[in-house]
Design a protein around this motif. Structure first.
Motif, PDB file in Angstrom:
ATOM      1  N   MET A  34       0.854  -1.191   0.000  1.00 44.52           N
ATOM      2  CA  MET A  34       0.000   0.000   0.000  1.00 44.52           C
ATOM      3  C   MET A  34       0.888   1.239   0.000  1.00 44.52           C
ATOM      4  SD  MET A  34      -3.123  -1.032  -0.135  1.00 44.52           S
ATOM      5  CE  MET A  34      -3.969   0.511   0.190  1.00 44.52           C
ATOM      6  N   GLY A  35       0.518   2.164  -0.837  1.00 50.01           N
ATOM      7  CA  GLY A  35       1.306   3.380  -0.948  1.00 50.01           C
ATOM      8  C   GLY A  35       0.483   4.620  -0.688  1.00 50.01           C
ATOM      9  N   VAL A  48       4.933   9.206  -1.828  1.00 54.21           N
ATOM     10  CA  VAL A  48       5.407   9.690  -0.535  1.00 54.21           C
ATOM     11  C   VAL A  48       5.969   8.536   0.285  1.00 54.21           C
ATOM     12  CG1 VAL A  48       4.701  10.742   1.640  1.00 54.21           C
ATOM     13  CG2 VAL A  48       3.753  11.587  -0.513  1.00 54.21           C
ATOM     14  N   SER A  49       5.229   7.452   0.330  1.00 53.54           N
ATOM     15  CA  SER A  49       5.630   6.315   1.152  1.00 53.54           C
ATOM     16  C   SER A  49       4.888   5.075   0.679  1.00 53.54           C
ATOM     17  CB  SER A  49       5.309   6.586   2.622  1.00 53.54           C
ATOM     18  OG  SER A  49       5.733   5.517   3.442  1.00 53.54           O
ATOM     19  N   ALA A  50       5.438   3.912   0.992  1.00 50.71           N
ATOM     20  CA  ALA A  50       4.778   2.650   0.658  1.00 50.71           C
ATOM     21  C   ALA A  50       5.239   1.582   1.636  1.00 50.71           C
ATOM     22  CB  ALA A  50       5.079   2.233  -0.781  1.00 50.71           C
ATOM     23  N   SER A  71       2.224   2.707   8.285  1.00 45.03           N
ATOM     24  CA  SER A  71       1.938   1.461   8.991  1.00 45.03           C
ATOM     25  C   SER A  71       0.642   0.884   8.444  1.00 45.03           C
ATOM     26  CB  SER A  71       1.830   1.687  10.505  1.00 45.03           C
ATOM     27  OG  SER A  71       0.777   2.585  10.803  1.00 45.03           O
ATOM     28  N   ARG A  72       0.375  -0.358   8.795  1.00 43.60           N
ATOM     29  CA  ARG A  72      -0.850  -0.994   8.301  1.00 43.60           C
ATOM     30  C   ARG A  72      -1.363  -1.997   9.316  1.00 43.60           C
ATOM     31  NH1 ARG A  72       0.528  -3.544   2.772  1.00 43.60           N
ATOM     32  NH2 ARG A  72      -1.545  -4.522   2.949  1.00 43.60           N
ATOM     33  N   ASP A  73      -2.649  -2.230   9.248  1.00 38.91           N
ATOM     34  CA  ASP A  73      -3.299  -3.240  10.070  1.00 38.91           C
ATOM     35  C   ASP A  73      -4.060  -4.139   9.110  1.00 38.91           C
ATOM     36  OD1 ASP A  73      -4.910  -4.787  11.719  1.00 38.91           O
ATOM     37  OD2 ASP A  73      -5.280  -3.163  13.122  1.00 38.91           O
ATOM     38  N   THR A  78      -6.565  -1.589   6.731  1.00 39.09           N
ATOM     39  CA  THR A  78      -6.336  -0.154   6.868  1.00 39.09           C
ATOM     40  C   THR A  78      -4.845   0.141   6.840  1.00 39.09           C
ATOM     41  OG1 THR A  78      -8.351   0.081   8.189  1.00 39.09           O
ATOM     42  CG2 THR A  78      -6.759   1.870   8.303  1.00 39.09           C
ATOM     43  N   VAL A  79      -4.501   1.229   6.180  1.00 37.22           N
ATOM     44  CA  VAL A  79      -3.127   1.713   6.172  1.00 37.22           C
ATOM     45  C   VAL A  79      -3.122   3.147   6.697  1.00 37.22           C
ATOM     46  CG1 VAL A  79      -3.265   2.477   3.752  1.00 37.22           C
ATOM     47  CG2 VAL A  79      -1.034   1.984   4.775  1.00 37.22           C
ATOM     48  N   TYR A  80      -2.053   3.490   7.372  1.00 34.34           N
ATOM     49  CA  TYR A  80      -1.948   4.795   8.026  1.00 34.34           C
ATOM     50  C   TYR A  80      -0.705   5.531   7.548  1.00 34.34           C
ATOM     51  CZ  TYR A  80      -5.010   2.248  11.238  1.00 34.34           C
ATOM     52  OH  TYR A  80      -6.018   1.478  11.775  1.00 34.34           O
TER      53      TYR A  80
END
Length: 129
Positions: A34-35, A48-50, A71-73, A78-80
């Protein structure tokens, strides 16, 4: 149907923090990197980030490294994106993007992201005093 819904944007002062969230559905979340990408008006989209599917590998753009944390759950799909020490140049529309595992590498994130139907509406981040 693939759906990603970003939230958490808003107005922050320089030096402040915001936490973006992205709720995903309609695909096997735990098998996708996820990015987060962003677009400043008049400029190209940029990654920006992945974060790899199992959380084992990250990418950060040089401009945000050390200030942003992804981060991710996987249990919550969900990704944060925790954004600290915000700067006015972080002002942008932020998008959450599913990335096939096989695409997750430095070279992919160094290129300009290509919008697809899987992109959400984004969440606006404005950094201003």
């Amino acid at each position: 149907q693939v759906q990603v819904v970003e939230s958490g944007g808003g107005l922050a002062q320089p030096g402040g923090s915001l936490r973006l969230s992205c709720a995903a559905s309609g695909f096997m979340f735990s098998r996708y990197a996820m990015g987060w990408a962003r677009q400043v008006p008049g400029k190209e989209l940029e990654w920006v980030s992945a974060l790899y599917s199992d959380g084992s590998d990250t990418y950060y753009a040089g401009s945000v490294r050390g200030r942003f944390t992804i981060s991710r759950d996987n249990a919550k799909n969900t990704v944060y994106l925790q954004m600290n020490s915000l700067r006015p140049e972080d002002t942008a529309l932020y998008y959450c993007v599913p990335v096939p595992e096989t695409y997750h590498r430095q070279a992919y994130y160094s290129a300009v992201p290509q919008r697809t139907d899987y992109w959400g509406q984004g969440t606006q981040v404005t950094v201003s005093s």
